[in-house]
Design a protein around this motif. Structure first.
Motif, short mmCIF file in Angstrom:
data_model
loop_
_atom_site.label_atom_id
_atom_site.label_comp_id
_atom_site.label_asym_id
_atom_site.label_seq_id
_atom_site.Cartn_x
_atom_site.Cartn_y
_atom_site.Cartn_z
N ALA A 1 0.85 -1.20 0.00
CA ALA A 1 0.00 0.00 0.00
C ALA A 1 0.88 1.24 0.00
CB ALA A 1 -0.93 0.01 1.21
N LEU B 1 -6.74 -2.34 6.19
CA LEU B 1 -6.08 -3.24 5.23
C LEU B 1 -5.83 -4.63 5.80
CD1 LEU B 1 -3.40 -0.79 3.77
CD2 LEU B 1 -5.66 -1.32 2.82
N PRO C 1 -6.56 -8.89 3.78
CA PRO C 1 -6.01 -8.86 2.42
C PRO C 1 -6.76 -9.75 1.44
CG PRO C 1 -4.59 -10.15 3.85
CD PRO C 1 -5.61 -9.51 4.73
N LEU D 1 -11.03 -2.87 -0.46
CA LEU D 1 -10.04 -2.39 0.50
C LEU D 1 -9.78 -0.89 0.32
CD1 LEU D 1 -7.46 -5.33 0.45
CD2 LEU D 1 -9.02 -4.71 2.31
N ALA E 1 -10.53 1.86 3.26
CA ALA E 1 -9.48 2.74 3.77
C ALA E 1 -9.87 4.21 3.68
CB ALA E 1 -8.17 2.49 3.03
N LEU F 1 -2.94 0.38 -4.15
CA LEU F 1 -2.82 -0.97 -3.60
C LEU F 1 -2.35 -1.92 -4.68
CD1 LEU F 1 -5.97 -1.48 -1.34
CD2 LEU F 1 -3.65 -0.90 -0.65
#
Length: 838
Positions: free
Chosen positions: A644, A669, A672, A679, A683, A700
């Motif tokens: 990331a 995160l 996974p 994701l 975030a 990402l």
């Protein structure tokens, strides 16, 4: 009480008919005019004892109240027979008539002051007889009849009243009677709270009781309220209270003076509202929020309902034309506020932006730029009832009775309109309200126009930035990638589009580069600088430089940019570009990621089992400082790991430090296995839902590893005889991969590359074949000499090797490693049937 009323009703003529010679003082008619505004008021109790002494009396004679109250008023007289004459005046006033004349009185500093006096008929205060005496210094240059002194008590612009110890009226003048709208006979003997419900009578009685109990006067107390004399308008009053004390030092009541100061109070309220509007309106560069701020400021201090409509072109950042304002559907309601729940919905339900204009009005006033004041809306008007029954019904339902409509105009352009209505406030709009409304709307119009211009510039900068950012990210066989970019909120002329950027670059050998950068500042300049940086990174990436060397070249580029902009090398040394960058290269064959950063936050690494770390990379200086090295770090990643890369806007804000932001990012995160887009959303949603304070960038990447089925490696000694072996090994490997159609071309490339390595280098030669969307042929040797493409002449016997490679390959190049170099070439296999089947 009968004596008081009889005395107040007595005419001046009856008083003048009485003989004056017996009184001894100069009779009225000869003294000069009494200045009412400066008149001193004194209350005389039984025995001639002073029980009330005002500040004006202190200013006239110099005696403070403490030195006079409780003493005989005769001590102020200078002539020997004045005490007898004063008694005669008292006897005269007991008949119900007032008396006016002059007398010589002694001031505190010893001066003799010729004073004009007015003595009222006696009134009862707590069962004791009292006289109200007003005095003013005589002006010998002018003479006027004593009727002016009569007006001090009966026709003075200052209302006066005397209350007993129970705070009941025992005397009042005509001015106070008119101001309150309650007849004198209904007031006498009753309390203020019994008569005027529109005032905060309990508070006024509390203040009078405090003056009575503490004997401390209260001067210039302001308050607002409604009276029976003018029930449709709120008035403001200024009152002064002082105690009435007899010769035995007992408080017998309270006297109060009251003035109507509505004009002064309203002027202060308008100034306060304008000052508040300058702070509250235009707090952001958001058009609709600015319109709502205007409505919020106006209600309830100016109107009971406010609506702000903006033209559609304004909302898109365009400048409206004059013709556009003729049609109300081209407007959108952006601000709405009401003191009465339900009114906004009712007004909006009409579907017309000026739903309460009289039928004969149209929207031409917007073109002309003139405000419209309609003091009275009459729903019973014949035209309303016949043509607009729904409007008339709404007006009756909510009591809407007065209207103001003011165009929003700034810099000669009409942007919309503001509508103000009154319902619960019974007072109609007047011209002063129109002036106030125009002042508020004009201020808001400038803010709206600034927001419109900013919206246009921000849209252009955002379009520029999005055009400079990659429209599609390709991670190849090495990475799955996803990204998010959120521009900052608009604030105080800044914010909005910034200089954050990201990119994914395909490198040779199935590798991929990830890059994230941040340029300080916002707007077009930051976006342009970001675009130049991204282009420079892509150019340097094509040179197959390691991350630390790429950042060093980028730093040199930034210094040259600063020198070009400043035109002075010395000035450039003191100027910082204000840009950071993180560059990472991932190799899916070795599963190693090499990173270097220039003042940028470290990446987040998430293992397949959900462990999140922020590796401590050497920080490196921001771009443009020069002279400091950049150091790399290498991390081996399990297949399926997440990398990331982000900008500081994702983890840092004014109300939270970067450590808390990084912890929050790690929590988002920590799963996974979820799709990358989910994701990214998780975030960025943790920012709080509103526009971020600074630009937010998140890139990402999920890693993949190339297994032995996709990579074939061979090592040969430095001997020309091995060239045939290299060709044969390449042919056999392509057969195993089902790429027989490429065998001839690949063997020729391998032959030329291996021959070149053996001719110009020493040590072993390594051949590696990589199958992905392209077939990559790599030959590594121990020499650091860069090959050079030549264009041989017809009769030349050599120099055609790299020329053939360039003609046959999709692309080719050289990259350097610690122990030498690697020459690579790619062949396109995406349309080969065997490759598709594989």
């Amino acid at each position: 009480m009968d004596v008081v009323r009889r005395g107040q009703e007595e005419s001046v003529a009856s008083d003048e008919a009485r003989p004056e010679s017996e009184l001894g003082f100069t009779p009225r008619g000869s003294p000069g005019p009494l200045e009412v505004a400066n008149a001193a008021t004194v209350v005389i109790g039984p025995g001639g004892i002073v029980v009330g002494w005002t500040r004006a009396a202190e200013e006239l004679l110099g005696y403070p109240a403490a030195e006079v109250v409780g003493r005989s008023a005769a001590t102020l007289l200078t002539a020997p027979g004045d005490r007898v004459r004063a008694a005669a005046v008292a006897r005269r006033c007991r008949t119900g008539a007032s008396w006016a004349g002059t007398a010589i009185v002694r001031a505190r500093d010893g001066r003799h002051v010729e004073a004009q006096l007015r003595v009222s008929p006696p009134f009862s205060l707590d069962g004791r007889e009292c006289f109200l005496v007003s005095a003013g210094e005589r002006n010998p240059s002018q003479t006027v009849s004593g009727s002016l002194l009569e007006g001090l008590l009966t026709r003075s612009p200052i209302g006066m009243a005397v209350m007993d110890t129970e705070l009941r009226y025992v005397w009042l003048n005509d001015t106070l009677e008119r101001a309150g709208g309650v007849p004198r006979e209904q007031r006498l003997g009753r309390r203020l709270s019994d008569l005027l419900p529109g005032l905060d009578a309990q508070e006024l009685e509390r203040l009078m009781a405090e003056v009575r109990d503490t004997r401390t006067p209260l001067i210039d107390h302001e308050y607002t309220g409604w009276s029976w004399a003018d029930p449709r308008r709120q008035h403001a009053y200024s009152s002064s209270f002082f105690p009435l004390v007899d010769d035995e030092d007992r408080v017998r009541g309270v006297c109060y003076l009251v003035m109507d100061v509505t004009d002064r109070w309203e002027a202060r309220q308008r100034l306060a509202l304008i000052k508040e509007a300058s702070v509250r309106i235009g707090s952001t560069l958001d058009l609709e929020r600015t319109a709502q701020e205007l409505a919020d400021v106006a209600v309830p201090r100016l109107s009971d309902f406010a609506a702000v409509d903006l033209l559609e072109p304004v909302l898109h950042g365009d400048e409206p034309t004059v013709q556009a304002v003729d049609t109300s559907p081209l407007m959108r309601r952006c601000g709405l506020r009401s003191v009465r729940e339900g009114t906004p919905e009712a007004v909006d339900r009409l579907g017309e932006h000026v739903g309460f204009l009289p039928p004969h009005h149209d929207s031409r006033y917007l073109v002309d730029g003139d405000a419209m004041l309609i003091p009275s809306l009459d729903p019973d008007e014949e035209t309303w009832a016949r043509d607009y029954p729904e409007r008339a019904r709404t007006m009756r339902e909510f009591g809407l009775h007065s209207l103001l409509v003011v165009p929003l105009r700034a810099r000669g352009v009409t942007l919309g309109q503001a509508i103000f209505l009154r319902s619960t406030n019974p007072a109609p709009f007047v011209s002063d309200d129109l002036l106030l409304a125009r002042e508020l709307v004009d201020r808001a119009a400038v803010c709206v126009d600034n927001a419109r211009r900013y919206s246009r510039e921000r849209a252009a900068a955002l379009a520029l930035q999005r055009s400079l950012l990659p429209s599609r990210l390709i991670g190849g066989i090495a990475l799955d990638v996803a990204s998010r970019y959120l521009p900052a909120q608009a604030r105080d002329g800044g914010g909005g589009v910034g200089g954050d950027w990201f990119d994914v670059i395909q490198l040779s050998g199935a590798r991929a580069a990830l890059v994230v950068g941040d340029v300080v500042g916002h707007g077009v300049t930051a976006a342009v600088t970001m675009g130049r940086l991204r282009t420079a990174v892509r150019t340097l990436a094509d040179m197959e430089l390691p991350p630390e060397e790429l950042l060093a070249h980028l730093d040199d580029w930034a210094i040259r940019v600063i020198e070009e902009e400043t035109g002075d090398q010395a000035a450039a040394a003191a100027t910082v570009l204000g840009a950071t960058c993180l560059y990472a290269v991932y190799d899916p064959i070795t599963r190693r990621c090499t990173l270097a950063r220039a003042g940028h936050p470290p990446p987040a690494i998430v293992t397949p089992d959900g462990d999140v770390t922020f590796p401590e990379l050497p920080a490196g200086p921001p771009l443009g400082l020069g002279g400091l090295p950049f150091e790399p770090a290498e991390i081996e990643l399990p297949e399926g790991s997440l990398i990331a890369l982000y900008s500081d806007g994702l983890v840092e804000s004014p109300d939270q430090d970067i450590d808390a932001g990084m912890s929050r990012l790690g929590q988002a995160l920590a799963r996974p296995e979820r799709p990358l887009d989910e994701l990214c959303t998780a975030a960025t949603e943790r920012l709080g839902g509103g526009p971020p304070f600074d630009d937010v960038t998140l890139l990402l990447a999920r890693t993949h590893a190339l297994t032995a089925e996709r990579v074939a490696s061979f090592e040969f000694p430095s001997d020309p005889a091995v060239v045939a072996n290299a060709r044969a090994e390449a042919g056999r490997q392509l057969s195993r991969w089902g790429l027989t159609d490429l065998t001839m071309t690949a063997e020729l490339l391998v032959s030329e590359l291996v021959t070149n390595a053996i001719r110009y280098a020493s040590g072993p030669v390594r051949l590696r074949l990589i199958r992905q969307s392209v077939l990559t042929c790599e030959v590594a040797d121990t020499s650091s000499t860069s090959p050079r493409l030549r264009h041989p002449r017809t009769l030349d016997e050599g120099g055609r090797g790299l020329f053939l490679v360039a003609q046959l390959a999709r692309r080719w190049g050289t990259r350097y490693v610690g122990e030498g170099k690697t020459i690579w070439a790619e062949l396109d296999v995406r349309h080969t049937p065997e490759a598709v089947a594989a």
